[in-house]
Design an enzyme around this catalytic site. Structure first.
Site, PDB file in Angstrom:
ATOM      1  N   ALA A 153       0.836  -1.207   0.000  1.00  0.00           N
ATOM      2  CA  ALA A 153       0.000   0.000   0.000  1.00  0.00           C
ATOM      3  C   ALA A 153       0.869   1.255   0.000  1.00  0.00           C
ATOM      4  O   ALA A 153       0.616   2.206  -0.761  1.00  0.00           O
ATOM      5  CB  ALA A 153      -0.930  -0.003   1.207  1.00  0.00           C
ATOM      6  N   TYR A 154       1.880   1.266   0.854  1.00  0.00           N
ATOM      7  CA  TYR A 154       2.757   2.427   0.966  1.00  0.00           C
ATOM      8  C   TYR A 154       3.548   2.645  -0.322  1.00  0.00           C
ATOM      9  O   TYR A 154       3.614   3.762  -0.854  1.00  0.00           O
ATOM     10  CB  TYR A 154       3.700   2.235   2.153  1.00  0.00           C
ATOM     11  CG  TYR A 154       4.658   3.380   2.394  1.00  0.00           C
ATOM     12  CD1 TYR A 154       4.196   4.624   2.778  1.00  0.00           C
ATOM     13  CD2 TYR A 154       6.038   3.198   2.255  1.00  0.00           C
ATOM     14  CE1 TYR A 154       5.072   5.675   3.002  1.00  0.00           C
ATOM     15  CE2 TYR A 154       6.916   4.240   2.485  1.00  0.00           C
ATOM     16  CZ  TYR A 154       6.442   5.476   2.865  1.00  0.00           C
ATOM     17  OH  TYR A 154       7.311   6.504   3.084  1.00  0.00           O
TER      18      TYR A 154
END
Length: 246
Positions: A153-154
């Site tokens: 996600a990051y």
């Protein structure tokens, strides 16, 4: 000692109340920039940054704003207080880790709101307001390249930052404004260390050929180079600052 090349230059630093952003505030102030310290939640940290700059004879002010929504007010304040904006360092960001299979979608939305929408909003204002000879510097991450597990996600959010950076650099053709991204590797900040045990931190430090974590000062030095006249021929680049981590 203040360099004459930086006289009357103004920098806006988002996320300037802690970590790499805080170090960047102090580093640019030492060069002679007047600095606008943007913060979201840490008023005391932003005020500490302003006080640290003042203690060294520099000038800084703190302005609260959510980078995904209200950042125009930060630029308005810079122009009202100092006459314009020459450098924008967008260091504000959010990190959330976990395997994709279990990742909470609400956390994903929060992450992308800050990291993607925030970069878009900040760069939009910067593209409208940065004066000729200036610079826009965004923050990505070396994890876009290293592809560590639990960073999907990051890393995805920061991949978007890199794409925005490259495109804005080309859209500002003829403006004499550079647009670059820096992509730190493992760096000893509160954001990085949060939730990691000593064994994990030691493993990440050992993975770097220089065999240590980076420091906020390591990153701030590169940001200062890109912000100043010496780095003005660097444009449309993503620079991984990670001690050789691949």
């Amino acid at each position: 000692m203040t360099d004459d090349r930086y006289v009357d230059r103004v920098a806006v630093v988002t996320g300037g109340s802690r970590g790499i952003g805080r170090q960047t505030v102090e580093r640019l102030a030492r060069d002679g920039y007047r600095v606008v310290v943007n913060y979201a939640g840490s008023k005391s940290g932003a005020e500490d940054a302003v006080a640290a700059v003042a203690a060294e004879g520099g000038t800084a002010i703190a302005v609260r704003a959510d980078v995904a929504d209200e950042v125009a007010a930060v630029f308005d304040r810079a122009e009202e207080s100092f006459g314009g904006v020459d450098v924008v360092v967008h260091a504000a960001g959010r990190m959330a880790l976990g395997p994709l299979v279990d990742f909470d979608l609400a956390a994903l939305d929060d992450l992308h709101r800050t990291n993607i929408r925030g970069t878009f909003v900040v760069d939009q204002q910067a593209a409208r307001r940065v004066r000729p000879g200036g610079a826009i510097i965004n923050f990505s991450t070396s994890v876009v390249g290293t592809s560590f597990p639990e960073y999907s996600a990051y890393a995805a959010s920061k991949g978007a930052v890199e794409a925005i950076t490259m495109i804005v650099a080309r859209e500002l053709r003829g403006r004499d404004v550079t647009v670059n991204a820096v992509a730190p590797g493992p760096t000893a900040t509160e954001l990085f260390l949060d939730g990691k045990d000593e064994q994990t931190v030691a493993r990440l430090a050992a993975a770097v050929p220089l065999e240590r974590l980076g420091t906020p000062a390591d990153i701030a030095e590169v940001v200062a180079f890109l912000a100043g006249p010496a780095g003005h021929w660097v444009n449309g680049q993503n620079i991984r600052i990670n001690g050789g981590l691949v």
